[in-house]
Design a protein around this motif. Structure first.
Motif, PDB file in Angstrom:
ATOM      1  N   THR A  98       0.833  -1.205   0.000  1.00  0.00           N
ATOM      2  CA  THR A  98       0.000   0.000   0.000  1.00  0.00           C
ATOM      3  C   THR A  98       0.870   1.259   0.000  1.00  0.00           C
ATOM      4  N   GLN A 142      -8.371   0.641   0.035  1.00  0.00           N
ATOM      5  CA  GLN A 142      -8.982  -0.405   0.827  1.00  0.00           C
ATOM      6  C   GLN A 142     -10.174   0.146   1.605  1.00  0.00           C
ATOM      7  N   ASP A 153      -6.429  -1.778  -4.211  1.00  0.00           N
ATOM      8  CA  ASP A 153      -5.748  -2.248  -3.000  1.00  0.00           C
ATOM      9  C   ASP A 153      -6.616  -3.271  -2.273  1.00  0.00           C
TER      10      ASP A 153
HETATM   11 MG    MG Z   1      -1.989  -2.725   2.425  1.00  0.00          MG
END
Ligand code: MG
Ligand code: ADP
Length: 510
Positions: A53, A95, A173
């Protein structure tokens, strides 16, 4: 900067050169060198904390790297903000979604876009959204408020939002962590369609099977470094597993074989056979036992009978054949109350359907299993004041964060909901916890809290059947490990004797 992306078509649309990013005490990205081919579905695979990320947050202008360079179409670019990255044709679906709940889907899609001008005809925008939705198989309802959408639908809105901005590189993500199996398949179809249209996809995941399913190229990251980049056709799940996890073996203070041999047996199951929802055989001659204070990890790819196993062991699904013996006593009545009374707690995969009653408030949900007993039940009446007091204490202790405990649980975030379920399950007398994907889709702090909870329960002598797809979780917590594949369990083995390679192989049925 605008227009750079249209200059010429190079083989590699994107390149990271020597990217370093540190946070206090940690190197999140350690000299990352990575090239992304145009039109590829490129997976970044790595366990939690590997740095995936962070690298993408650098690409999308959320973080500035300590050093290193980014090239788009062989041309060095400076990305100082998300706006710069959008102008370069890069978009990311995070996310945790970044939509505005109080606005409509269509409004969310257009806000911040350069096309957003007050004079633009609503009809035109609407048609454009519908056409993107149809072209890429992303079903949405443009007039609905985002606050009313399911997570899957929110994700589709995020993707259309990026397509509306005409991005060429789309970063996703961990997009599947909140999706149902069917939604995952649909997402993969959409990604393949984007590829067909010439878009480049960067797909972040820590799940082997989906990476093997959808990616063309796979880069494995581990502890901030790139381990390798490979074409999917040149690798396999075992090799990838090894690359993801290989490291110094940690010394965790866990039960030894001796401790376990000495402990009493809590649960024995023999020759369990059960059917799935479609009448197929979902458990096929499953036998195992768990001792006091043991955490038995059941690894495996979802859909191999794990759900049915948990349901059978909590009285939610009938047995076709076999025996369940709890503390020496054979269960004869397959009803949830029978299992609860015999000391079995259940942390189900479905937090909102099976785990809680959505329209009941937090207090009501947290005392669901104790209200029939003292001190809440006094004679024939329920002491509501006492119920509220006990409920509040439990919710406080388990750090359920919400503006009021008296609102319906359907309004809770996943992490808070799971904490509420834990609080309830420990509040009744139990010897064994059946936990199914207990940290699925939760943020790191909630995951840590839940793991801590399991280890505390274990210390008290509670046995835990931990069914999880997350190998990391299985390895971190289990004393013994077994793998579920096509309704069968492999013989359990001490955690110390399990290699990732063996588990990975058993999970893939090879
Ligand atoms: Mg991550
Ligand atoms: N904003 C931040 N502040 C401090 N540490 C961070 C921050 N973001 C990430 N980290 C740390 O950097 C490492 C890599 O994290 P991340 O890129 O989120 O990993 P991944 O996405 O692969 O799970 C982790 O140890 C994480 O705790």
């Amino acid at each position: 900067m605008k227009g750079v992306r249209f200059l010429r078509k190079t083989k590699y649309i994107l390149e990271f050169k020597n990217i370093v990013k540190t946070f206090p005490g940690i190197v999140a990205n350690d000299h990352i060198n990575l090239k992304i081919k145009r039109g590829d579905i490129h997976a970044l695979l790595g366990e939690n904390g590997a740095g995936k990320t962070t690298l993408m947050n650098i690409l999308t202008g959320l973080y500035a790297p300590n050093s290193g360079e980014i090239y788009i179409n062989d041309k060095k670019v400076k990305i100082n903000s998300p706006k710069d990255s959008i102008n370069l044709g890069i978009g990311m679906v995070h996310q945790h979604y970044k939509l505005v709940d109080t606005l409509k889907v269509s409004e969310n899609i257009i806000i911040g876009s350069h096309k957003q001008k007050w004079m633009i005809n609503n009809r035109v925008i609407f048609d454009e959204i519908i056409s993107l939705s149809e072209k890429y198989g992303l079903a949405i309802r443009p007039n609905e408020l985002v606050g009313n959408l399911s997570v899957g639908e929110k994700q589709r809105v995020e993707i259309i939002k990026m397509l509306y901005r005409n991005v060429e590189i789309l970063v996703l993500d961990e997009p599947t962590s909140v999706l149902t199996l069917q939604e995952c398949q649909n997402l993969f179809k959409t990604l393949r369609e984007m590829k067909r249209q010439g878009k480049t996809i960067i797909f972040i995941s820590h799940k082997l099977n989906e990476v093997m399913d959808v990616a063309d190229t796979i880069t494995v990251l581990r502890q901030g470094k790139i381990v390798n980049t490979l074409a999917k056709v040149d690798t396999n799940p075992i090799e990838l597993t090894r690359m993801m996890f290989e490291r110094e073996t940690e010394t965790i203070t866990k039960n030894t074989l001796k401790d376990l041999q000495k402990a009493e047996t809590v649960l024995v199951v023999e020759g369990l056979k059960a059917l799935g929802d479609e009448g197929e055989i979902s458990l096929n001659d499953v036998s195992f036992s768990i001792k006091k204070g043991e955490i038995l990890g059941v690894a495996g790819v979802s859909g191999n009978g794990q759900k049915e196993l948990a349901e059978v062991l909590t009285g939610l699904r009938p047995l076709v054949k076999g025996k369940i013996i709890i503390q020496g006593k054979e269960i004869r009545e397959y009803k949830p109350i029978e299992f609860i009374n015999n000391g079995i707690s259940h942390i189900p995969a479905d937090r909102i359907g099976v785990g809680t009653i959505p329209d009941f408030n937090c207090i009501e949900n947290v005392i669901l299993k104790t209200y029939r007993k003292q001190p809440i039940k006094k004679g024939l009446i329920l002491d509501f004041k006492e119920a509220n007091k006990i409920g509040e204490q439990l919710l406080n202790k388990y750090d359920v964060r919400i503006s009021s405990y008296y609102i319906p649980v359907r309004l809770l975030s996943g992490g808070n909901l799971q904490k509420l379920i834990l609080a309830r399950e420990i509040s009744c007398n139990h010897q064994l916890i059946i936990a199914v994907h207990p940290t699925y889709g939760l943020d790191v702090s909630a995951v840590n809290m839940i793991h801590k909870f399991f280890l505390e329960e274990q210390k008290k002598g509670v046995a835990i059947l931990l069914i999880s797809e997350d190998l990391d979780e299985i390895l971190a917590l289990s004393d013994e490990i077994t793998v579920m594949y096509k309704g069968k369990l492999t013989p359990k083995q001490l955690r110390q004797k399990c290699s990732i390679e063996n588990i990975g192989r058993a999970m893939m049925g090879i």
